[in-house]
Scaffold this active site. Structure first.
Site, PDB file in Angstrom:
ATOM      1  N   ASN A 206       0.838  -1.197   0.000  1.00  0.00           N
ATOM      2  CA  ASN A 206       0.000   0.000   0.000  1.00  0.00           C
ATOM      3  C   ASN A 206       0.872   1.246   0.000  1.00  0.00           C
ATOM      4  O   ASN A 206       2.102   1.151   0.048  1.00  0.00           O
ATOM      5  CB  ASN A 206      -0.980  -0.025   1.177  1.00  0.00           C
ATOM      6  N   ASP A 275      -4.983  -5.963   5.039  1.00  0.00           N
ATOM      7  CA  ASP A 275      -6.127  -6.673   5.624  1.00  0.00           C
ATOM      8  C   ASP A 275      -6.266  -8.072   5.043  1.00  0.00           C
ATOM      9  O   ASP A 275      -6.823  -8.959   5.682  1.00  0.00           O
ATOM     10  CB  ASP A 275      -7.415  -5.881   5.356  1.00  0.00           C
ATOM     11  N   LYS A 285       8.078 -17.613  -9.881  1.00  0.00           N
ATOM     12  CA  LYS A 285       7.488 -16.422 -10.482  1.00  0.00           C
ATOM     13  C   LYS A 285       6.264 -16.815 -11.318  1.00  0.00           C
ATOM     14  O   LYS A 285       6.323 -17.777 -12.097  1.00  0.00           O
ATOM     15  CB  LYS A 285       8.518 -15.720 -11.368  1.00  0.00           C
ATOM     16  N   PHE A 322      -4.993   3.929  14.180  1.00  0.00           N
ATOM     17  CA  PHE A 322      -5.175   4.953  13.162  1.00  0.00           C
ATOM     18  C   PHE A 322      -6.268   4.473  12.219  1.00  0.00           C
ATOM     19  O   PHE A 322      -6.400   3.267  11.984  1.00  0.00           O
ATOM     20  CB  PHE A 322      -3.865   5.179  12.387  1.00  0.00           C
ATOM     21  N   LYS A 336     -14.603   1.923  15.029  1.00  0.00           N
ATOM     22  CA  LYS A 336     -13.381   1.145  15.274  1.00  0.00           C
ATOM     23  C   LYS A 336     -12.966   1.186  16.738  1.00  0.00           C
ATOM     24  O   LYS A 336     -12.468   0.191  17.280  1.00  0.00           O
ATOM     25  CB  LYS A 336     -12.230   1.683  14.420  1.00  0.00           C
ATOM     26  N   LYS A 340     -12.720  -2.521  18.179  1.00  0.00           N
ATOM     27  CA  LYS A 340     -11.389  -3.049  18.503  1.00  0.00           C
ATOM     28  C   LYS A 340     -11.061  -2.879  19.985  1.00  0.00           C
ATOM     29  O   LYS A 340      -9.974  -3.267  20.420  1.00  0.00           O
ATOM     30  CB  LYS A 340     -10.331  -2.375  17.642  1.00  0.00           C
TER      31      LYS A 340
END
Ligand code: C5P
Length: 403
Positions: A206, A275, A285, A322, A336, A340
């Site tokens: 990411n 995630d 490969k 975050f 959240k 959490k």
């Protein structure tokens, strides 16, 4: 008062380390100068001897120096090894375990913290070899006082000038006795992206640059905490005074964090953890011999949620997450916070071009059980300081309540 070995290498900044020695003495520290052969071409030993009031150590083989195997005895009695200026040569020797003079042997022999103030020509500082050596040392826990930018003795204008003596002395003070609201607290910070391998050459990653997490680790350290930074792959240089654990995948990050969470007072999950990961990474490969390819992905461990469950009923460590969102930022963050079971969610809108991923600025909203606070658009380093201050306040209120 501490005993500081001041390593002086052969760079033009060597004359400034005379002032560093004086500054340390003014703070009440005892200084023993250790000069390399090249350093003595720039400044005479008499100068350091007169200032430190100690014999200056110059050679491993000096007459009298081996009566008690000096580098070993000095190594075990110093509270800090400071090297200023640190040349590319000495940085290379420290990184590679070469011990061909007193200073490099002292580095290997001491268990004291090591602080280096690099100084060299801009191109030398940017050279791959030097950067790699700096990274090796940083990962080993060596701390650095960043070189300044400006007019260099070689005529270049750029980064590489020895940091100012006052800044070097402050860094020593910080290292020897960090003070601040988080003094004595253990803080684990995660940063950067994770990478989930598809095959030996490809991964799912990411856009996280690690800037926010690194800034948080640095700010926590500045506020007096003992900091472990669990970092996914980034190009960033670790902040000084922080232990760095490099990881790649979400599972590796989970293992590194969980192993340290029980001892931690605070865990800040600033990393952008994948995630989902490929159900199976191909050992070879993957070749483009199909028109389409369907990837099966499986959930990765949700580290923060696991920490929330594991601490149930104890409230320790304090947990901070975050939330990078593209819409309904605060509402998502509040969801959240309870899902959490954590104490604080720092939420930001990553759809904005001027904040969030890959840029220096951020605007965030801090969401806790007590309410919400928006920190306006500003540098991530400033955001980090504010977030750490809020964490310190929350931690203090916890401690007061539980007593
Ligand atoms: O649920 P979401 O991924 O949006 O939550 C973001 C927060 O959870 C961040 O603090 C992130 O570091 C953490 N996280 C985690 N493990 C994951 C995914 C996210 O700890 N697998």
């Amino acid at each position: 008062m501490a005993l500081v070995a001041l390593g002086v290498c052969g760079g033009i900044g060597a004359y400034k380390s005379v002032e560093v020695a004086r500054g340390l003495q003014k703070q009440g520290h005892d200084v023993i100068a250790v000069m390399t052969r090249a350093a003595r071409k720039f400044v005479g030993t008499v100068t350091f001897e007169a200032i430190t009031r100690h014999r200056v150590v110059t050679s491993q083989f000096e007459a009298g120096a081996n009566s008690d195997i000096e580098h070993i005895s000095l190594a075990s009695s110093i509270d800090l090894l400071l090297v200023a200026p640190a040349t590319a040569n000495v940085i290379g020797k420290f990184a590679n375990g070469i011990a061909d003079d007193f200073l490099s042997s002292l580095y290997l022999a001491t268990k004291a913290p090591v602080l280096m103030a690099p100084a060299m020509n801009t191109h030398m500082l940017e050279h791959d070899a030097v950067r790699r050596n700096l990274d090796v040392l940083a990962a080993r826990g060596v701390r650095f006082v960043e070189p300044g930018a400006g007019y260099l003795a070689c005529g270049w204008i750029g980064k590489g000038r020895l940091a100012e003596p006052g800044d070097i002395v402050s860094a020593v003070e910080q290292l020897l006795s960090p003070s601040g609201p988080l003094k004595g607290k253990r803080v684990v910070v995660t940063a950067g992206p994770t990478r989930e391998a598809l095959d030996p050459v490809r991964f799912i990653g990411n856009r996280s640059s690690g800037k926010m997490g690194y800034a948080l680790a640095e700010a926590a350290r500045r506020h007096g905490a003992d900091v472990v930074l669990v970092a996914g792959p980034t190009e960033r240089r670790p902040p000084s005074g922080v232990e760095v654990v490099h990881v790649s995948t979400a599972t590796e990050m989970r293992d590194a964090v969980v192993a340290r969470a029980a001892e931690a007072d605070v865990v800040i999950m600033a990393a952008a953890v994948a995630d989902y990961a490929p159900a199976e990474a191909s050992a070879q490969k993957i070749h483009k011999d199909r028109d389409e390819m369907i990837l099966k992905l499986v959930r990765t461990p949700d580290i923060l949620a696991e920490l929330g469950r594991a601490r149930a009923g104890s409230g320790r460590p304090l947990l901070v997450g975050f939330a990078a969102e593209t819409s309904d930022v605060v509402a998502q963050a509040r969801k959240k916070l309870s899902a959490k079971a954590v104490d604080m969610i720092v939420a930001n809108d990553v759809s904005r071009a001027d904040a969030g991923f890959e840029v220096d600025n951020n605007e965030v909203t801090i969401v806790t059980q007590q309410g919400e606070e928006t920190l306006p658009l500003q540098e991530k380093t400033a955001i980090a300081s504010h977030v750490i201050e809020r964490i310190a306040t929350l931690l203090k209120s916890r401690i007061t309540v539980s007593r």
